[in-house]
Design a protein around this motif. Structure first.
Motif, PDB file in Angstrom:
ATOM      1  N   LEU A   9       0.854  -1.184   0.000  1.00 36.41           N
ATOM      2  CA  LEU A   9       0.000   0.000   0.000  1.00 36.41           C
ATOM      3  C   LEU A   9       0.892   1.236   0.000  1.00 36.41           C
ATOM      4  CD1 LEU A   9      -2.719   1.453   0.247  1.00 36.41           C
ATOM      5  CD2 LEU A   9      -2.546   1.144   2.746  1.00 36.41           C
ATOM      6  N   TYR A  17      -8.284   8.687   2.900  1.00 36.52           N
ATOM      7  CA  TYR A  17      -8.505   7.680   1.857  1.00 36.52           C
ATOM      8  C   TYR A  17      -7.545   6.502   2.038  1.00 36.52           C
ATOM      9  CZ  TYR A  17     -11.161  11.443  -0.244  1.00 36.52           C
ATOM     10  OH  TYR A  17     -12.053  12.447  -0.451  1.00 36.52           O
ATOM     11  N   ARG A  20      -8.612   4.475   5.079  1.00 35.10           N
ATOM     12  CA  ARG A  20      -9.751   3.624   4.737  1.00 35.10           C
ATOM     13  C   ARG A  20      -9.265   2.280   4.192  1.00 35.10           C
ATOM     14  NH1 ARG A  20     -13.547   6.176   0.200  1.00 35.10           N
ATOM     15  NH2 ARG A  20     -14.366   7.358   1.931  1.00 35.10           N
ATOM     16  N   VAL A  21      -8.287   2.311   3.300  1.00 33.13           N
ATOM     17  CA  VAL A  21      -7.736   1.092   2.708  1.00 33.13           C
ATOM     18  C   VAL A  21      -6.924   0.311   3.741  1.00 33.13           C
ATOM     19  CG1 VAL A  21      -6.175   0.185   0.942  1.00 33.13           C
ATOM     20  CG2 VAL A  21      -7.729   2.067   0.380  1.00 33.13           C
ATOM     21  N   LEU A  59      -2.789   0.539  -4.233  1.00 34.41           N
ATOM     22  CA  LEU A  59      -2.566  -0.815  -3.734  1.00 34.41           C
ATOM     23  C   LEU A  59      -1.914  -1.598  -4.863  1.00 34.41           C
ATOM     24  CD1 LEU A  59      -3.357  -2.766  -1.282  1.00 34.41           C
ATOM     25  CD2 LEU A  59      -5.020  -3.670  -2.902  1.00 34.41           C
ATOM     26  N   SER A  69      -9.608   4.808  -3.645  1.00 33.95           N
ATOM     27  CA  SER A  69      -9.877   4.040  -2.427  1.00 33.95           C
ATOM     28  C   SER A  69     -11.116   3.154  -2.519  1.00 33.95           C
ATOM     29  CB  SER A  69      -9.969   4.967  -1.217  1.00 33.95           C
ATOM     30  OG  SER A  69     -11.061   5.845  -1.327  1.00 33.95           O
ATOM     31  N   ILE A  72     -10.343   0.210  -4.647  1.00 33.43           N
ATOM     32  CA  ILE A  72      -9.453  -0.687  -3.895  1.00 33.43           C
ATOM     33  C   ILE A  72     -10.254  -1.513  -2.895  1.00 33.43           C
ATOM     34  CG2 ILE A  72      -7.553  -0.806  -2.239  1.00 33.43           C
ATOM     35  CD1 ILE A  72      -6.404   1.732  -3.616  1.00 33.43           C
ATOM     36  N   LEU A  73     -11.204  -0.899  -2.197  1.00 30.83           N
ATOM     37  CA  LEU A  73     -12.020  -1.635  -1.230  1.00 30.83           C
ATOM     38  C   LEU A  73     -12.820  -2.741  -1.910  1.00 30.83           C
ATOM     39  CD1 LEU A  73     -13.372   1.165   1.127  1.00 30.83           C
ATOM     40  CD2 LEU A  73     -11.422  -0.354   1.461  1.00 30.83           C
TER      41      LEU A  73
END
Length: 104
Positions: A9, A17, A20-21, A59, A69, A72-73
């Motif tokens: 990461l 943001y 969050r990841v 990521l 983000s 990515i989630l």
């Protein structure tokens, strides 16, 4: 073999943001390496992995970058299907979750 599942990461400590990841990876129990980026003096890896927006979070999984983000989630939830899920299974609830995540 370990390199095949390597997760990195790229972030900035003060970015919500990125947090969050980072939180999602920890909730899912996914081991990852964290690389602090200097957004004022963008490093070569950040420019390589996110040449369009040149921003964090990024990521990198198996050498392939994913950015933004919320994207990515969704990737984390689809790639690692173990509990807890980040997004609900029900499509309507998933859409509502996406809305509120974007709104916040």
């Amino acid at each position: 073999m370990a390199e095949e599942n390597k997760v990195v990461l790229h972030g900035l400590w003060s970015s919500t943001y990125v947090k969050r990841v980072e939180l999602a990876l920890k909730i899912k129990g996914i081991p990852f390496e964290y690389v602090e980026e200097d957004v004022l003096n963008k490093g070569p890896l950040l420019l390589k992995y996110n040449p369009i927006h040149k921003k964090v979070p990024v990521l990198v999984h198996n050498g392939k970058p994913i950015f933004e983000s919320l994207v990515i989630l969704e990737y984390i939830d689809e790639m690692w299907r173990n509990e807890p899920l980040l997004l609900p299974k029900d499509p309507n609830e998933r859409a509502r979750t996406r809305f509120w995540a974007g709104y916040v």
